[in-house]
Design an enzyme around this catalytic site. Structure first.
Site, short mmCIF file in Angstrom:
data_model
loop_
_atom_site.label_atom_id
_atom_site.label_comp_id
_atom_site.label_asym_id
_atom_site.label_seq_id
_atom_site.Cartn_x
_atom_site.Cartn_y
_atom_site.Cartn_z
CG HIS A 87 26.45 35.02 26.16
ND1 HIS A 87 26.55 36.02 25.22
CD2 HIS A 87 27.29 35.38 27.17
CE1 HIS A 87 27.42 36.93 25.63
NE2 HIS A 87 27.87 36.57 26.81
CE1 TYR A 89 31.45 32.83 31.24
CE2 TYR A 89 33.07 31.77 29.84
CZ TYR A 89 32.33 32.87 30.18
OH TYR A 89 32.45 34.02 29.44
#
EC number: 1.11.1.-
Length: 356
Positions: free
Chosen positions: A67, A337
């Site tokens: 992303h 993440y």
């Protein structure tokens, strides 16, 4: 018959230990040989998963490993109080809570054309009283392609760019799909649901299941989705001539007024899978669906210096009253993440020190 004495037992025990010692040394050497030869696969770690994400594109220092292309958004969440029937979480107390979020498309290349994206993504951080937060990471698909971190790693390996050609090898992806038939449900869903023309007219799904606890201690499992006020429309060919049409359209819509989505909790029914993100819950009129409030977005900023830049939208950061399910992807997403964040912020720091 003469019963064996203690001395006999000690002699037998000592003999057994000597034989174990004789066999242990060559077995240890054999194990070391097999390890060095690469016959034992290394343990899967979040670092290796992030490495695999990096291998699917050319280097883009300072950007998210997935992303990478997105835009920051801000606004608020108007909670209507209905969520208290499902969870004691403070976010479901009637009121308005500040929101920082990000709209994006999958992939590690921040320069990739929007027209190539089949999926849109919506991430949110809802700031709550007493320092609590609810972070949501959602996609415009209700299911994920794979069930486990190992399968995700294998998918990324299949998508990796060949260092000689700079392209992915279709044969590797076909081999992955042959070995993971569950991924075909995701591909079929994408085939039947063309991507939306804008960020703001897509529905987004939390995909994984989460456990809620209400004020009486009753526990349920839910999956959430956000449903847009704007009607869905498919991408038009003329829009795709603009490589950044998603962010440009978002700014155009915001100039006309705030954008809104309804946040809906879908409560699990008997037989619903709660630890498998590749399986969609059935659409049933008997399913309890609770509209818990409205997400209102009124501003967007470039991600390079916007308020979402340094946020990891870890879906396991939850207020009291909501907890992760046993879905194995949740813990893996949290740790990867974190690794991605550490790498990109370190790259930004190095770039900043070199620029002075």
């Amino acid at each position: 018959m003469t019963m064996p004495g203690r001395a006999d037992h000690q002699r037998g025990h000592g003999l057994l230990l000597r034989w174990l010692a004789v066999f242990a040394a060559p077995m240890l050497l054999l194990a070391l040989f097999v390890w060095c030869a690469g016959w034992f696969p290394p343990r899967l770690t979040s670092q290796r998963i992030v490495d695999a994400f990096e291998a699917t594109t050319t280097p883009h220092p300072g950007f998210r490993r997935n992303h990478a292309k997105g835009i920051c958004i801000t606004g608020h969440f108007d909670s209507n109080g209905n969520g208290a029937s499902v969870s004691r979480a403070s976010v479901f107390e009637r009121g308005s809570y500040a929101v920082v979020g990000r709209l994006s498309r999958p992939g590690g290349n921040p320069q990739q054309d929007d027209g190539e994206a089949l999926v849109r993504s919506f991430a949110l951080l809802i700031a709550l009283p007493h320092g609590e937060q609810w972070r949501l990471a959602m996609n415009s698909t209700p299911i994920f392609a794979v069930r486990t971190p190992q399968a995700l790693f294998e998918q990324l390996q299949a998508e990796a760019l060949d260092p000689h050609t700079g392209q992915a090898n279709p044969a590797k992806m076909q081999a992955f799909l042959d070995g993971h038939p569950e991924a075909r449900a995701f591909l079929e869903w994408v085939r039947l649901h063309p991507p939306s023309s804008r960020f703001d007219n897509a529905a987004y799904f939390g995909i994984s299941s989460f456990r809620t606890t209400d004020a009486q201690g009753v526990q349920r499992f839910v999956r959430w989705e956000v449903v847009p006020d704007s009607p869905w429309r498919p991408v038009e060919a003329r829009a795709q001539s603009d490589p950044d049409f998603l962010s440009h359209a978002l700014m155009t819509q915001l100039a006309k007024g705030p954008l809104r989505w309804h946040l809906v909790l879908n409560v699990a029914m008997p037989g619903d899978p709660i630890d498998d993100s590749t399986r969609q819950w059935i659409d049933s009129p008997q399913r309890e669906r609770v509209d818990v409030g409205t997400i209102v977005i009124d501003r967007a900023q470039a991600q390079i210096d916007g308020p979402c830049r340094d946020i990891t939208f870890d879906p396991t950061i939850l207020p009291d009253g909501i907890a992760p399910s046993a879905d194995p992807l949740l813990a893996a997403r949290s740790s990867t993440y974190s690794v991605s964040f550490n790498r990109r912020t370190r790259e930004e720091a190095v770039a900043g020190s070199n620029g002075r």
